[in-house]
Design a protein around this motif. Structure first.
Motif, PDB file in Angstrom:
ATOM      1  N   MET A  35       0.843  -1.157   0.000  1.00 53.87           N
ATOM      2  CA  MET A  35       0.000   0.000   0.000  1.00 53.87           C
ATOM      3  C   MET A  35       0.900   1.234   0.000  1.00 53.87           C
ATOM      4  SD  MET A  35      -2.973   0.901   2.800  1.00 53.87           S
ATOM      5  CE  MET A  35      -3.227  -0.844   2.933  1.00 53.87           C
ATOM      6  N   LYS A  36       0.483   2.275  -0.729  1.00 52.31           N
ATOM      7  CA  LYS A  36       1.270   3.510  -0.767  1.00 52.31           C
ATOM      8  C   LYS A  36       0.673   4.546   0.172  1.00 52.31           C
ATOM      9  CE  LYS A  36       3.373   2.936  -5.213  1.00 52.31           C
ATOM     10  NZ  LYS A  36       3.535   3.400  -6.568  1.00 52.31           N
ATOM     11  N   PHE A  37       1.574   5.373   0.713  1.00 54.17           N
ATOM     12  CA  PHE A  37       1.199   6.433   1.636  1.00 54.17           C
ATOM     13  C   PHE A  37       1.938   7.711   1.259  1.00 54.17           C
ATOM     14  CE2 PHE A  37       0.805   2.471   3.939  1.00 54.17           C
ATOM     15  CZ  PHE A  37      -0.380   2.607   4.649  1.00 54.17           C
ATOM     16  N   VAL A  38       1.297   8.837   1.544  1.00 57.63           N
ATOM     17  CA  VAL A  38       1.949  10.140   1.491  1.00 57.63           C
ATOM     18  C   VAL A  38       2.115  10.587   2.931  1.00 57.63           C
ATOM     19  CG1 VAL A  38       1.661  12.556   0.831  1.00 57.63           C
ATOM     20  CG2 VAL A  38       1.021  10.741  -0.768  1.00 57.63           C
ATOM     21  N   ILE A  39       3.313  11.036   3.260  1.00 55.93           N
ATOM     22  CA  ILE A  39       3.580  11.539   4.602  1.00 55.93           C
ATOM     23  C   ILE A  39       3.934  13.009   4.464  1.00 55.93           C
ATOM     24  CG2 ILE A  39       4.955  11.322   6.697  1.00 55.93           C
ATOM     25  CD1 ILE A  39       4.866   8.486   4.210  1.00 55.93           C
ATOM     26  N   LEU A  40       3.154  13.860   5.127  1.00 54.92           N
ATOM     27  CA  LEU A  40       3.391  15.296   5.127  1.00 54.92           C
ATOM     28  C   LEU A  40       3.994  15.693   6.464  1.00 54.92           C
ATOM     29  CD1 LEU A  40      -0.026  16.417   3.603  1.00 54.92           C
ATOM     30  CD2 LEU A  40       2.194  16.350   2.437  1.00 54.92           C
ATOM     31  N   PHE A  41       5.164  16.318   6.405  1.00 56.28           N
ATOM     32  CA  PHE A  41       5.857  16.754   7.608  1.00 56.28           C
ATOM     33  C   PHE A  41       5.698  18.255   7.778  1.00 56.28           C
ATOM     34  CE2 PHE A  41       8.141  12.976   6.215  1.00 56.28           C
ATOM     35  CZ  PHE A  41       8.264  12.262   7.393  1.00 56.28           C
ATOM     36  N   GLU A  42       5.429  18.670   8.994  1.00 52.09           N
ATOM     37  CA  GLU A  42       5.411  20.090   9.336  1.00 52.09           C
ATOM     38  C   GLU A  42       6.649  20.351  10.186  1.00 52.09           C
ATOM     39  OE1 GLU A  42       2.632  23.392  11.628  1.00 52.09           O
ATOM     40  OE2 GLU A  42       2.213  21.261  11.901  1.00 52.09           O
ATOM     41  N   ASP A  43       7.460  21.323   9.754  1.00 54.20           N
ATOM     42  CA  ASP A  43       8.663  21.650  10.516  1.00 54.20           C
ATOM     43  C   ASP A  43       8.325  22.557  11.686  1.00 54.20           C
ATOM     44  OD1 ASP A  43      10.262  20.138   8.899  1.00 54.20           O
ATOM     45  OD2 ASP A  43      11.196  21.817   7.864  1.00 54.20           O
ATOM     46  N   ASN A  44       9.131  22.465  12.708  1.00 52.04           N
ATOM     47  CA  ASN A  44       9.027  23.315  13.886  1.00 52.04           C
ATOM     48  C   ASN A  44       9.715  24.642  13.554  1.00 52.04           C
ATOM     49  OD1 ASN A  44       9.234  24.573  16.346  1.00 52.04           O
ATOM     50  ND2 ASN A  44      10.128  22.832  17.412  1.00 52.04           N
ATOM     51  N   GLN A  45       8.957  25.710  13.467  1.00 54.56           N
ATOM     52  CA  GLN A  45       9.522  27.017  13.100  1.00 54.56           C
ATOM     53  C   GLN A  45      10.492  27.554  14.156  1.00 54.56           C
ATOM     54  OE1 GLN A  45       9.102  28.218  10.006  1.00 54.56           O
ATOM     55  NE2 GLN A  45       7.934  26.353   9.668  1.00 54.56           N
ATOM     56  N   ASN A  46      10.430  27.034  15.371  1.00 55.13           N
ATOM     57  CA  ASN A  46      11.317  27.478  16.442  1.00 55.13           C
ATOM     58  C   ASN A  46      12.576  26.612  16.575  1.00 55.13           C
ATOM     59  OD1 ASN A  46       9.505  29.537  17.219  1.00 55.13           O
ATOM     60  ND2 ASN A  46       8.298  28.043  18.343  1.00 55.13           N
ATOM     61  N   ALA A  47      12.724  25.635  15.705  1.00 54.57           N
ATOM     62  CA  ALA A  47      13.888  24.743  15.777  1.00 54.57           C
ATOM     63  C   ALA A  47      15.155  25.488  15.352  1.00 54.57           C
ATOM     64  CB  ALA A  47      13.678  23.535  14.876  1.00 54.57           C
TER      65      ALA A  47
ATOM     66  N   LYS B 274       1.672  13.868   9.133  1.00 55.45           N
ATOM     67  CA  LYS B 274       0.356  13.310   8.805  1.00 55.45           C
ATOM     68  C   LYS B 274       0.576  12.222   7.774  1.00 55.45           C
ATOM     69  CE  LYS B 274      -3.160  16.034   8.165  1.00 55.45           C
ATOM     70  NZ  LYS B 274      -4.141  16.964   7.588  1.00 55.45           N
ATOM     71  N   ILE B 275      -0.047  11.068   7.996  1.00 57.33           N
ATOM     72  CA  ILE B 275       0.058   9.940   7.077  1.00 57.33           C
ATOM     73  C   ILE B 275      -1.287   9.764   6.377  1.00 57.33           C
ATOM     74  CG2 ILE B 275       0.434   7.452   6.882  1.00 57.33           C
ATOM     75  CD1 ILE B 275       2.132   7.670   9.460  1.00 57.33           C
ATOM     76  N   LEU B 276      -1.239   9.745   5.067  1.00 57.72           N
ATOM     77  CA  LEU B 276      -2.443   9.579   4.252  1.00 57.72           C
ATOM     78  C   LEU B 276      -2.247   8.402   3.300  1.00 57.72           C
ATOM     79  CD1 LEU B 276      -2.785  13.338   3.298  1.00 57.72           C
ATOM     80  CD2 LEU B 276      -4.160  12.137   4.985  1.00 57.72           C
ATOM     81  N   LYS B 277      -3.237   7.516   3.220  1.00 55.87           N
ATOM     82  CA  LYS B 277      -3.188   6.444   2.222  1.00 55.87           C
ATOM     83  C   LYS B 277      -3.322   7.093   0.851  1.00 55.87           C
ATOM     84  CE  LYS B 277      -5.157   2.797   5.040  1.00 55.87           C
ATOM     85  NZ  LYS B 277      -6.278   1.868   5.190  1.00 55.87           N
ATOM     86  N   TRP B 278      -2.603   6.529  -0.121  1.00 55.22           N
ATOM     87  CA  TRP B 278      -2.611   7.097  -1.463  1.00 55.22           C
ATOM     88  C   TRP B 278      -2.804   5.995  -2.487  1.00 55.22           C
ATOM     89  CZ3 TRP B 278       2.010   7.927  -4.981  1.00 55.22           C
ATOM     90  CH2 TRP B 278       1.664   8.709  -6.082  1.00 55.22           C
ATOM     91  N   LYS B 279      -3.803   6.162  -3.326  1.00 49.56           N
ATOM     92  CA  LYS B 279      -4.024   5.231  -4.431  1.00 49.56           C
ATOM     93  C   LYS B 279      -3.548   5.925  -5.700  1.00 49.56           C
ATOM     94  CE  LYS B 279      -7.362   2.435  -6.862  1.00 49.56           C
ATOM     95  NZ  LYS B 279      -8.742   1.964  -6.947  1.00 49.56           N
ATOM     96  N   GLN B 280      -2.443   5.462  -6.226  1.00 49.43           N
ATOM     97  CA  GLN B 280      -1.875   6.045  -7.427  1.00 49.43           C
ATOM     98  C   GLN B 280      -2.663   5.563  -8.634  1.00 49.43           C
ATOM     99  OE1 GLN B 280       2.260   5.133  -7.966  1.00 49.43           O
ATOM    100  NE2 GLN B 280       2.551   6.770  -9.436  1.00 49.43           N
TER     101      GLN B 280
END
Length: 102
Positions: free
Chosen positions: A1-13, A83-89
């Motif tokens: 199964m394929k997934f898209v993973i979206l990362f949000e960076d910490n602006q204070n890092a 965030k992990i989202l299932k992806w159907k290509q």
């Protein structure tokens, strides 16, 4: 199964985290090339960073979560969330991967 993973960076890092850990992060991606098919940063039209994106292949969401947490970037505080989202290509390299009539 394929997934898209979206990362949000910490602006204070610390702004040097990415540069410091990039070699380890890239080595990690190479070691997991069977699971992480594509990866890269996300930016806006002004080239301001807005996290990152992976396209991954795994059996379960839990497998993807485990992979994310093994990434050398994860424990540094660079990433605020993901965030992990299932992806159907359905389309790749100019070709349909599905038949809508079937």
């Amino acid at each position: 199964m394929k997934f898209v993973i979206l990362f949000e960076d910490n602006q204070n890092a610390d702004p040097n985290i990415r540069k410091t850990y990039m070699p380890d992060h890239l080595t990690f991606l190479e070691r997991h090339a069977d699971e992480i098919l594509s990866a890269g940063p996300l930016t806006d039209s002004s080239e301001n960073g807005h996290g990152g994106l992976w396209i991954a292949q795994a059996e379960t969401v839990k497998d993807v979560e485990d992979l994310v947490q093994k990434d050398p970037f994860w424990p540094t505080g660079l990433r605020k969330s993901f965030k992990i989202l299932k992806w159907k290509q359905v389309f790749d390299c100019g070709k349909r991967l599905i038949n809508p009539q079937a």
